[in-house]
Design an enzyme around this catalytic site. Structure first.
Site, PDB file in Angstrom:
ATOM      1  N   GLU A 246       0.868  -1.168   0.000  1.00 13.21           N
ATOM      2  CA  GLU A 246       0.000   0.000   0.000  1.00 13.21           C
ATOM      3  C   GLU A 246       0.915   1.230   0.000  1.00 13.21           C
ATOM      4  OE1 GLU A 246      -2.693   0.350   3.323  1.00 13.21           O
ATOM      5  OE2 GLU A 246      -3.541   2.199   2.489  1.00 13.21           O
TER       6      GLU A 246
ATOM      7  N   ARG B 242       5.086 -12.640  10.006  1.00 11.36           N
ATOM      8  CA  ARG B 242       5.801 -11.396   9.725  1.00 11.36           C
ATOM      9  C   ARG B 242       7.205 -11.470  10.289  1.00 11.36           C
ATOM     10  NH1 ARG B 242       1.861  -7.457   9.022  1.00 11.36           N
ATOM     11  NH2 ARG B 242       3.341  -5.750   9.107  1.00 11.36           N
TER      12      ARG B 242
ATOM     13  N   LYS C  95       4.213   0.726   9.572  1.00 12.15           N
ATOM     14  CA  LYS C  95       4.322   1.987   8.840  1.00 12.15           C
ATOM     15  C   LYS C  95       3.763   3.142   9.654  1.00 12.15           C
ATOM     16  CE  LYS C  95       2.969   0.144   4.914  1.00 12.15           C
ATOM     17  NZ  LYS C  95       2.534  -0.045   3.543  1.00 12.15           N
TER      18      LYS C  95
HETATM   19  P1  ATP Z   1       2.748  -2.274   8.060  1.00 16.42           P
HETATM   20  O1  ATP Z   1       2.135  -3.189   9.053  1.00 16.42           O
HETATM   21  O2  ATP Z   1       4.206  -2.055   8.225  1.00 16.42           O
HETATM   22  O3  ATP Z   1       2.007  -0.994   7.896  1.00 16.42           O
HETATM   23  P2  ATP Z   1       1.447  -3.461   5.873  1.00 16.42           P
HETATM   24  O4  ATP Z   1       1.253  -4.910   5.970  1.00 16.42           O
HETATM   25  O5  ATP Z   1       0.292  -2.588   6.116  1.00 16.42           O
HETATM   26  O6  ATP Z   1       2.691  -3.048   6.719  1.00 16.42           O
HETATM   27  P3  ATP Z   1       1.579  -3.368   3.064  1.00 16.42           P
HETATM   28  O7  ATP Z   1       2.090  -2.287   2.202  1.00 16.42           O
HETATM   29  O8  ATP Z   1       0.151  -3.673   3.028  1.00 16.42           O
HETATM   30  O9  ATP Z   1       2.067  -3.028   4.503  1.00 16.42           O
HETATM   31  O10 ATP Z   1       2.442  -4.684   2.854  1.00 16.42           O
HETATM   32  C1  ATP Z   1       2.765  -5.217   1.594  1.00 16.42           C
HETATM   33  C2  ATP Z   1       3.107  -6.664   1.763  1.00 16.42           C
HETATM   34  O11 ATP Z   1       4.231  -6.804   2.637  1.00 16.42           O
HETATM   35  C3  ATP Z   1       1.974  -7.434   2.399  1.00 16.42           C
HETATM   36  O12 ATP Z   1       1.813  -8.642   1.690  1.00 16.42           O
HETATM   37  C4  ATP Z   1       2.421  -7.661   3.803  1.00 16.42           C
HETATM   38  O13 ATP Z   1       1.873  -8.825   4.325  1.00 16.42           O
HETATM   39  C5  ATP Z   1       3.927  -7.728   3.663  1.00 16.42           C
HETATM   40  N1  ATP Z   1       4.583  -7.326   4.909  1.00 16.42           N
HETATM   41  C6  ATP Z   1       4.416  -6.169   5.584  1.00 16.42           C
HETATM   42  N2  ATP Z   1       5.131  -6.177   6.725  1.00 16.42           N
HETATM   43  C7  ATP Z   1       5.772  -7.368   6.783  1.00 16.42           C
HETATM   44  C8  ATP Z   1       6.669  -7.989   7.719  1.00 16.42           C
HETATM   45  N3  ATP Z   1       7.040  -7.376   8.837  1.00 16.42           N
HETATM   46  N4  ATP Z   1       7.125  -9.226   7.445  1.00 16.42           N
HETATM   47  C9  ATP Z   1       6.769  -9.844   6.317  1.00 16.42           C
HETATM   48  N5  ATP Z   1       5.936  -9.328   5.395  1.00 16.42           N
HETATM   49  C10 ATP Z   1       5.432  -8.103   5.615  1.00 16.42           C
HETATM   50 MG    MG Z   2      -1.484  -3.330   4.708  1.00 18.57          MG
END
Ligand code: ATP
Ligand code: MG
Length: 555
Positions: free
Chosen positions: A36, A263, A273
């Site tokens: 995102e 994660r 984020k």
């Molecule tokens: P955050 O929790 O940091 O805001 P998010 O999951 O909202 O992260 P996205 O941009 O939606 O961020 O994530 C893109 C992809 O990266 C998704 O498939 C998510 O599952 C993966 N991802 C995000 N954080 C992690 C992590 N700490 N470990 C592994 N994969 C991750």
């Molecule tokens: Mg997300």
């Protein structure tokens, strides 16, 4: 483990794919990385990138880059560009498959009409708070919305008028008609569309005032792109029944499946984020690329190589178990990569003047030093030597602690790649601080130890006449505790000494014309990278990582 490029390890997702290829469920693997654009990528995202692109690569498949951009309030184009830059930097190529969920807004809308026509979605007039109140809890079933039994005609009419912008934000939603008594709360008539009038979307401008939710958008986007394995983190496990419900009830061209993995969490840092945005916006760090952040932009500025991050991601593996990885493991990956790659240089962080009283006045010479002690292919360079030098003040002790192997009054030490010197006299200022050492040197010791004496200590040095002043930035952990925020506000856990700037360091003259991003080992200090703030007059170096590897050595 000398090569940073790891052979991919097997794991449960790899095994699922192998089985799916063997059974013919799919003939070619298609994955996607779906960020995102509401912040910069971090090392956790790298895990997902390496997994998705890596699997596609090793099975001869494809991996798409798809921006999951259904939430225009928090998203912007700066983040889109930063994410593309970071994925490319990590070494991955999405070819011509750059997608945006917003590319599918029209198709998503048509599928919503299909659900309404099938009696599987309805326009609901409850407010956000009312929807929450009707939803029930983990132990109590929800209640049906009073608007649940609207006719298909009325729903179609209202939904089209929602799109046309006739109703204010929050007045109506489109909801799936599934089961308000489901033990899975995600299936209790989840919202599929919300009204957001007057926001400008970074891709679609003001074309839409109706925005689909993630849970509705994601499975359809996957299906439209022919994604075979949709990999996400464990918090989406409970959403999988909804993912499958959407795929089953709209006429999408393919049937992707979702698999979850845990994660990545790293000690002594934060990764969400939201937290990273707060750190940047509240000024605790200097921007998204601050070398103390676990963002990919920050790690790059810190001197991490893409190879080291990919190696780290391979090493942590892919499982469904909750985990928190030690920072030392990440540091070990970069150290290993740079040990082989980084040319050696001499730098004196805290200069102490040394006069060689028996070296001829006005004389100097250029000594040839190897760029790498174990790799002759990296060649040599010339380093100037003269009567006045600087050594590091930590390498001299008037009252040495036990075991001190460097310079002491009357003692000897070897200057790296040069001569053995002996400290004859200390010059102190009025406060008693040592400001200069007067030493003798033995001209017969260039490259060899003196007859009958074994000199233990070797220290770095620079020639006073030729050295270049440099700024050196030393970084420590951003937080004082392994799990910031575990006991209250994360701000209280910040490490106030995470950045130390040494303004008066001196480096050897070959470092005069270095480009930002160039990496070196400063002998006996650590690995350093040239910061973009550098100028030819004044190079700036960031500490990437120290020399001592603690990973795997504790137990
Ligand atoms: P955050 O929790 O940091 O805001 P998010 O999951 O909202 O992260 P996205 O941009 O939606 O961020 O994530 C893109 C992809 O990266 C998704 O498939 C998510 O599952 C993966 N991802 C995000 N954080 C992690 C992590 N700490 N470990 C592994 N994969 C991750
Ligand atoms: Mg997300």
């Amino acid at each position: 483990m000398s090569d940073a490029v790891e052979t991919p390890r097997t794991h449960f997702i790899r095994q699922i794919i192998e089985a799916d290829l063997a059974s013919g469920r799919c003939s070619r693997v298609v994955t996607r990385f779906p960020p995102e654009p509401n912040g910069y990528l971090h090392i956790g995202h790298a895990k997902s990138i390496v997994l998705n692109f890596g699997l596609a690569e090793s099975f001869g498949g494809l991996c798409n880059l798809r921006f999951d951009d259904t939430n225009p309030h928090k998203e912007n184009i700066e983040y889109v560009e930063a994410i593309k830059r970071d994925v490319r930097w990590l070494g991955y190529d999405w070819g011509d498959r750059l997608y945006f969920a917003s590319d599918y807004f029209e198709q998503l809308y048509q599928f919503a009409l299909e659900l309404i026509e099938k009696g599987l979605a309805y326009v609901c007039d409850l407010s956000v708070e009312e929807i929450r109140a009707y939803r029930g809890t983990l132990t109590k079933p929800g209640r049906n919305s009073p608007w649940r039994e609207r006719s298909v005609e009325e729903n179609l009419d209202l939904f089209k008028r929602m799109r046309a912008g006739e109703f204010p934000d929050g007045s109506r939603t489109l909801r799936a008609k599934i089961d308000m008594a489901s033990p899975n709360i995600n299936l209790r008539d989840p919202v599929l569309y919300r009204i957001k009038r007057g926001v400008i979307h970074h891709q679609t401008g003001n074309a839409w005032c109706l925005y689909p939710t993630y849970d509705y958008t994601h499975p359809i986007s996957d299906a439209l792109e022919g994604v075979t394995h949709s990999l996400c983190t464990l918090e989406f496990e409970d959403h999988r029944p909804l993912y499958d419900w959407v795929i089953e009830h709209v006429s999408v061209p393919s049937r992707p499946r979702q698999y979850e993995f845990s994660r990545l969490n790293l000690e002594y840092t934060v990764m969400s984020k939201r937290r990273l945005t707060e750190l940047v916006e509240e000024g605790y760090v200097k921007g998204w690329d601050d070398p103390r952040l676990p963002t990919l932009a920050g790690l790059r500025r810190r001197g991490y190589t893409p190879e080291s991050i990919r190696a780290f991601c391979e090493r942590i593996g892919v499982t469904r178990a909750d985990n928190r990885v030690e920072m030392a493991m990440l540091e070990s990956a970069i150290r290993e990569d740079l040990e082989a790659k980084a040319p050696r240089r001499l730098a004196v962080l805290y200069p102490l003047r040394v006069t060689l009283i028996d070296y001829p006045e006005g004389a100097s010479e250029w000594l040839e030093l190897p760029n790498h002690p174990k790799d002759p292919a990296q060649g040599t360079r010339l380093v100037p030597f003269g009567r006045t030098l600087y050594i590091d003040r930590r390498d001299f002790a008037e009252h040495p602690p036990k075991g001190f192997k460097r310079l002491v009054p009357g003692g000897e030490v070897r200057l790296r790649g040069a001569y053995v010197i002996r400290a004859e006299e200390m010059i102190k200022d009025e406060t008693g601080a040592i400001v200069e050492l007067r030493c003798t040197l033995d001209l017969n010791t260039l490259g060899k130890d003196p007859e009958g004496r074994k000199v233990k200590g070797v220290i770095q040095w620079v020639s006073a006449e030729h050295a270049i002043p440099a700024e050196i930035r030393l970084y420590d952990r951003l937080f004082k505790v392994p799990m910031p925020g575990a006991k209250g506000d994360w701000r209280a856990d910040l490490n106030a000494d995470s950045l130390k700037v040494i303004a008066e360091s001196l480096v050897e003259p070959s470092l005069k014309t270095v480009e930002p991003g160039a990496r070196f080992q400063f002998e006996r200090e650590g690995y350093f990278v040239v910061d973009p703030d550098s100028t030819p007059e004044r190079p700036v170096f960031n500490l990437s990582v120290g020399l001592r590897d603690t990973w795997g050595r504790q137990s």
